[in-house]
Design an enzyme around this catalytic site. Sequence first.
Site, PDB file in Angstrom:
ATOM      1  N   LYS A  91      -2.380  -0.334   1.262  1.00 44.06           N
ATOM      2  CA  LYS A  91      -1.500   0.468   2.087  1.00 44.06           C
ATOM      3  C   LYS A  91      -0.152  -0.193   2.262  1.00 44.06           C
ATOM      4  O   LYS A  91       0.820   0.436   2.664  1.00 44.06           O
ATOM      5  CB  LYS A  91      -2.113   0.619   3.489  1.00 44.06           C
ATOM      6  CG  LYS A  91      -3.455   1.264   3.529  1.00 44.06           C
ATOM      7  CD  LYS A  91      -3.983   1.209   5.003  1.00 44.06           C
ATOM      8  CE  LYS A  91      -5.433   0.948   5.007  1.00 44.06           C
ATOM      9  NZ  LYS A  91      -5.985   0.687   6.341  1.00 44.06           N
ATOM     10  N   GLU A 135       4.685  -2.862  -5.202  1.00 43.69           N
ATOM     11  CA  GLU A 135       3.863  -3.676  -4.306  1.00 43.69           C
ATOM     12  C   GLU A 135       4.681  -4.180  -3.121  1.00 43.69           C
ATOM     13  O   GLU A 135       5.900  -4.306  -3.210  1.00 43.69           O
ATOM     14  CB  GLU A 135       3.307  -4.887  -5.081  1.00 43.69           C
ATOM     15  CG  GLU A 135       1.821  -4.800  -5.384  1.00 43.69           C
ATOM     16  CD  GLU A 135       0.918  -5.006  -4.171  1.00 43.69           C
ATOM     17  OE1 GLU A 135       1.298  -4.656  -3.031  1.00 43.69           O
ATOM     18  OE2 GLU A 135      -0.196  -5.529  -4.354  1.00 43.69           O
ATOM     19  N   ASP A 136       3.984  -4.483  -2.054  1.00 43.97           N
ATOM     20  CA  ASP A 136       4.656  -5.037  -0.874  1.00 43.97           C
ATOM     21  C   ASP A 136       4.985  -6.510  -1.084  1.00 43.97           C
ATOM     22  O   ASP A 136       6.083  -6.960  -0.828  1.00 43.97           O
ATOM     23  CB  ASP A 136       3.817  -4.831   0.395  1.00 43.97           C
ATOM     24  CG  ASP A 136       2.363  -5.296   0.259  1.00 43.97           C
ATOM     25  OD1 ASP A 136       1.941  -5.692  -0.855  1.00 43.97           O
ATOM     26  OD2 ASP A 136       1.638  -5.260   1.266  1.00 43.97           O
ATOM     27  N   ASP A 155       1.710 -12.604  -3.770  1.00 44.31           N
ATOM     28  CA  ASP A 155       1.306 -13.847  -3.102  1.00 44.31           C
ATOM     29  C   ASP A 155       0.613 -14.735  -4.138  1.00 44.31           C
ATOM     30  O   ASP A 155       1.270 -15.361  -4.954  1.00 44.31           O
ATOM     31  CB  ASP A 155       0.405 -13.460  -1.924  1.00 44.31           C
ATOM     32  CG  ASP A 155       0.045 -14.632  -1.031  1.00 44.31           C
ATOM     33  OD1 ASP A 155       0.862 -15.532  -0.869  1.00 44.31           O
ATOM     34  OD2 ASP A 155      -1.078 -14.637  -0.487  1.00 44.31           O
ATOM     35  N   LYS A 193       6.302 -14.563  -2.898  1.00 44.75           N
ATOM     36  CA  LYS A 193       6.054 -15.910  -2.360  1.00 44.75           C
ATOM     37  C   LYS A 193       5.623 -16.805  -3.520  1.00 44.75           C
ATOM     38  O   LYS A 193       4.434 -17.040  -3.719  1.00 44.75           O
ATOM     39  CB  LYS A 193       4.902 -15.866  -1.339  1.00 44.75           C
ATOM     40  CG  LYS A 193       5.277 -15.412   0.049  1.00 44.75           C
ATOM     41  CD  LYS A 193       4.212 -15.854   1.057  1.00 44.75           C
ATOM     42  CE  LYS A 193       3.402 -14.702   1.542  1.00 44.75           C
ATOM     43  NZ  LYS A 193       2.406 -15.051   2.568  1.00 44.75           N
ATOM     44  N   VAL A 207       3.855 -12.930   6.727  1.00 40.67           N
ATOM     45  CA  VAL A 207       4.820 -11.957   7.245  1.00 40.67           C
ATOM     46  C   VAL A 207       4.189 -10.593   7.489  1.00 40.67           C
ATOM     47  O   VAL A 207       3.203 -10.228   6.845  1.00 40.67           O
ATOM     48  CB  VAL A 207       6.026 -11.805   6.282  1.00 40.67           C
ATOM     49  CG1 VAL A 207       6.856 -13.071   6.256  1.00 40.67           C
ATOM     50  CG2 VAL A 207       5.576 -11.435   4.882  1.00 40.67           C
ATOM     51  N   ASP A 259       0.696  -5.900   6.997  1.00 40.87           N
ATOM     52  CA  ASP A 259      -0.146  -5.998   8.199  1.00 40.87           C
ATOM     53  C   ASP A 259      -0.679  -7.401   8.433  1.00 40.87           C
ATOM     54  O   ASP A 259      -0.720  -8.244   7.534  1.00 40.87           O
ATOM     55  CB  ASP A 259      -1.347  -5.068   8.061  1.00 40.87           C
ATOM     56  CG  ASP A 259      -2.377  -5.601   7.044  1.00 40.87           C
ATOM     57  OD1 ASP A 259      -1.999  -5.846   5.882  1.00 40.87           O
ATOM     58  OD2 ASP A 259      -3.545  -5.795   7.422  1.00 40.87           O
ATOM     59  N   ARG A 299       2.176  -2.742  10.795  1.00 39.12           N
ATOM     60  CA  ARG A 299       2.727  -2.060   9.619  1.00 39.12           C
ATOM     61  C   ARG A 299       3.934  -1.206   9.981  1.00 39.12           C
ATOM     62  O   ARG A 299       4.798  -0.944   9.156  1.00 39.12           O
ATOM     63  CB  ARG A 299       1.672  -1.148   8.981  1.00 39.12           C
ATOM     64  CG  ARG A 299       0.501  -1.893   8.346  1.00 39.12           C
ATOM     65  CD  ARG A 299      -0.304  -0.918   7.485  1.00 39.12           C
ATOM     66  NE  ARG A 299      -1.634  -1.403   7.153  1.00 39.12           N
ATOM     67  CZ  ARG A 299      -1.903  -2.216   6.129  1.00 39.12           C
ATOM     68  NH1 ARG A 299      -0.932  -2.659   5.364  1.00 39.12           N
ATOM     69  NH2 ARG A 299      -3.141  -2.593   5.880  1.00 39.12           N
TER      70      ARG A 299
HETATM   71  P1  IMP Z   1      -2.398 -11.649  -3.806  1.00 41.07           P
HETATM   72  O1  IMP Z   1      -3.506 -11.049  -4.586  1.00 41.07           O
HETATM   73  O2  IMP Z   1      -2.743 -12.987  -3.227  1.00 41.07           O
HETATM   74  O3  IMP Z   1      -1.066 -11.681  -4.535  1.00 41.07           O
HETATM   75  O4  IMP Z   1      -2.262 -10.786  -2.495  1.00 41.07           O
HETATM   76  C1  IMP Z   1      -1.605  -9.616  -2.439  1.00 41.07           C
HETATM   77  C2  IMP Z   1      -1.935  -8.881  -1.167  1.00 41.07           C
HETATM   78  O5  IMP Z   1      -2.241  -9.780  -0.072  1.00 41.07           O
HETATM   79  C3  IMP Z   1      -0.728  -8.119  -0.718  1.00 41.07           C
HETATM   80  O6  IMP Z   1      -0.659  -6.860  -1.325  1.00 41.07           O
HETATM   81  C4  IMP Z   1      -0.916  -8.072   0.782  1.00 41.07           C
HETATM   82  O7  IMP Z   1      -1.713  -6.972   1.139  1.00 41.07           O
HETATM   83  C5  IMP Z   1      -1.644  -9.356   1.125  1.00 41.07           C
HETATM   84  N1  IMP Z   1      -0.690 -10.383   1.607  1.00 41.07           N
HETATM   85  C6  IMP Z   1      -0.337 -11.539   0.999  1.00 41.07           C
HETATM   86  N2  IMP Z   1       0.552 -12.234   1.726  1.00 41.07           N
HETATM   87  C7  IMP Z   1       0.771 -11.495   2.841  1.00 41.07           C
HETATM   88  C8  IMP Z   1       1.630 -11.680   3.997  1.00 41.07           C
HETATM   89  O8  IMP Z   1       2.380 -12.652   4.169  1.00 41.07           O
HETATM   90  N3  IMP Z   1       1.572 -10.691   4.923  1.00 41.07           N
HETATM   91  C9  IMP Z   1       0.786  -9.583   4.797  1.00 41.07           C
HETATM   92  N4  IMP Z   1      -0.012  -9.377   3.743  1.00 41.07           N
HETATM   93  C10 IMP Z   1      -0.019 -10.326   2.770  1.00 41.07           C
HETATM   94 MG    MG Z   2      -2.861  -6.247   3.223  1.00 44.85          MG
END
Ligand code: IMP
Ligand code: MG
Length: 178
Positions: free
Chosen positions: A42, A98-99, A102, A130, A153, A159, A165
């Site tokens: 979301k 994507e938001d 990470d 990040k 964040v 969220d 959100r």
């Molecule tokens: P990844 O698979 O570790 O790259 O994670 C991606 C998902 O983790 C994102 O789409 C977010 O939903 C969540 N996420 C990672 N870092 C944050 C943050 O700082 N705040 C909120 N959600 C995060």
């Molecule tokens: Mg999330």
Amino acid sequence: MTENIEKVLLSAQQLQAKVAELGAKISEDYRGKKLLMVSVLKGSVVFMADLMRSVTVPCEIDFMSVKSYGDDTKSSGEVRITKDLDRPIEGYDLLIVEDILDSGRTLSYLRQVLSARHPASIRLCTLLDKPDRREAMDVAADYVGFTIPDAFVVGYGLDYAEKYRNLPYVGIVDPDKE
Ligand code: IMP
Ligand code: MG
């Protein structure tokens, strides 16, 4: 609610300016292409809603939802599709929206799954990046809004345990006050 926000990292004005810039670039790059913007639910919904309105070339949109196992602040790398795209994507120029990027595990998985469906191209647009946290080294975004330090964040779609959100800005949450 906002008393738990330690610091505003990106104001609504900064976000708006960046989205306009990204929209202009995407519009230029996708002229004459068959653009399909795919929002990953979301977290990217607010960004997507703004970004699509700053894109001036014809485009279609779709949504996907994935669940990555893990706790509230870290993904485990195990990803499952909980809502798939509505239609086949063969021949489309896909732009995954994507938001935040990470660890990169979610997007590494998504890119792999979607490539197998033979779109004409796949690119990735993330509002936030990040890079310090990257584990999936095969993932890089083609369009990045802001590169941010390693802090958790919230806001503008992002969220913490499903809250925040709706904030119009991106802020750093104070976990001690949660
Ligand atoms: P990844 O698979 O570790 O790259 O994670 C991606 C998902 O983790 C994102 O789409 C977010 O939903 C969540 N996420 C990672 N870092 C944050 C943050 O700082 N705040 C909120 N959600 C995060
Ligand atoms: Mg999330």
